[in-house]
Design a protein around this motif. Structure first.
Motif: not given
Length: 470
Positions: A331-333, A382-387
């Motif tokens: 997904k690469n968010k 809910d929304n975690l960073h790619l790092n």
């Protein structure tokens, strides 16, 4: 500070290599007359983990494992199969390499074979005779146990209390029944090499001394093997090596505990004998390695299907988190939350465990604690960073994959599997959206429920529908 139990001193000692950062490590490999059994696999896997951890600590490990390719067992097998001893050794050497590769055991730096080191073996025997530690009787050369005053220092056995052991041949030519063969006079029809004492072949013990000294030096850091090799094999290695070189042979001796089958000693006569490839037909290498890593290398292990099934089930937790990571990376968010997660504390706990005499059970527990905390963090955000996912993957690669070998991160396979999984989930999400647009709420709800049962939670937002793997 790495500490390990040294069989020679019977104490836990700080590990200080002879020539840091270089480490010389030798392990007794197989006699290649048959497929190796699951007890051998334990020795090979635990030695592999120790070697991997030393490399993780920054050491340059020269890892040497011998192959005994001439021996009574090989000759007997060749007679039984009506073929040559060299053909038997070749066939089972190939099988050995196939099986250790399947068990995810890193290749050794080198695999010296007895038949390729006859000159070195003959040279050491000649030195032992010159030093008064060996004698020739009509083409058979024996080591004189009584000539080595420290005989028994590894096993704790005393010469005057020893009885003839299972591997000690009773021969009239011997000066002492405990003396052992360095060179065996050839019998009719047997393979042989020429020597100044006549045609013959090396004894079992001398090959390890000759090859380890050749490739690691007259004194080296670590010698490892199963408990069953302490006496007489390793005891004899010390005696002949130190009598030949007049130097200490090995600084640290590591020995691996016995493996029992359903609390009984593994034996063909009991019908509970299993080769490594038989077990690999039922369980993955990762499951076998996880099962073995959950016991300390020095202690006994009870091997049964229930315990292996439990290890296989535990492995699912690692596979699930691996799948979650791969999905997130695809997904690469990069606009999500980057939570505070103490990776360093988990890394320290992992190294602290293995620094204490390679405590793999505790190291495994740390990895599962890590996975549990990662899952909790994912569930809370809910929304975690790619790092964050990159950090999780790096930790698991470093510990679970590179050191313990209980996970596999094949980038090509991961990418293919994850892309396929991602595309299939997207197809189901599109089908659900289509069902909702057609007011077929029953089908839409059924798709959501089935995905949930598979550990995939759908989240409807203003931007569309996203999913989270648990």
């Amino acid at each position: 500070m790495l500490k390990l139990y040294n069989t020679l001193s019977r104490k836990v000692e700080e590990f200080v290599p002879l020539n840091p950062p270089n480490v010389g490590m030798y392990i007794c490999g197989p006699t290649v007359y048959d497929y190796f059994h699951i007890g051998n696999a334990r020795t090979f896997i635990m030695a592999d983990i120790i070697r991997r951890y030393l490399e993780y600590k920054g050491y340059n490990v020269k890892f040497v494992m011998n192959l005994t390719d001439i021996d009574d067992k090989i000759i007997n097998k060749s007679i039984e199969e009506k073929t040559s001893a060299s053909e038997v050794a070749k066939r089972y050497s190939e099988a050995f390499f196939e099986d250790i590769q399947r068990l995810r055991i890193k290749p050794a730096t080198m695999y010296p074979r007895a038949t390729a080191n006859i000159d070195e073996i003959l040279g050491m025997i000649k030195t032992l005779i010159a030093n008064g530690a060996a004698y020739n009787v009509d083409g058979n050369v024996f080591y004189s146990v009584s000539s080595f005053k420290q005989y028994g220092k590894l096993s704790g056995k005393k010469i005057d209390e020893l009885e003839v052991g299972a591997r000690v041949e009773v021969m009239e030519e011997k000066q002492n029944p405990l003396d052992f063969a360095l060179w065996k006079k050839s019998k009719e029809g047997e393979p042989f090499w020429t020597s100044e004492w006549g045609n013959g072949r090396p004894g079992w013990h001398i090959e390890c001394s000759a090859m380890s000294c050749k490739h690691l030096g007259e004194t080296f850091d670590i010698h490892a093997g199963g408990n069953d090799l302490i006496f007489p094999h390793h005891e004899n290695e010390i005696a002949q090596s130190e009598a030949a070189t007049r130097k200490p042979f090995v600084k640290y001796w590591l020995h691996f505990g016995f493996l029992n089958i359903n609390k009984e000693k593994m034996s063909k006569s009991l019908g509970n004998f299993f080769t490594a490839r038989e077990v690999l037909a039922k369980y993955s290498a990762e499951a076998i390695r996880l099962f073995l890593a959950q016991a300390h290398y020095r202690g006994p292990v009870d091997f049964n299907d229930e315990l292996l099934d439990a290890a296989d089930k535990g492995l699912e937790k690692l596979k699930n988190i691996q799948s979650t990571i791969n999905s997130a990376l695809i997904k690469n968010k990069s606009e999500g939350t980057n939570p505070e997660f103490d990776f360093q504390s988990f890394e320290k706990r992992f190294t602290d465990a293995l620094d204490e005499d390679f405590n793999t059970p505790q190291a495994v527990a740390v990895i599962f604690d890590f996975v549990k905390e990662v899952n909790r963090t994912i569930a809370d955000k809910d929304n975690l960073h790619l790092n964050f996912y990159i950090g999780v993957k790096n930790y698991l690669i470093t510990t679970a994959a590179n050191v313990l070998g209980i996970m596999s991160f094949d980038e090509k396979e991961e990418k293919q599997d994850s892309l396929l999984e991602h595309e299939l989930i997207k197809v189901l999400i599109d089908l659900r959206l289509k069902a909702k647009s057609e007011k077929n709420f029953q089908l839409a709800d059924e798709i959501r429920k089935k995905l949930d049962r598979l550990g995939i939670t759908l989240k409807d937002t203003k931007e569309g529908t996203d999913y989270l793997k648990r």
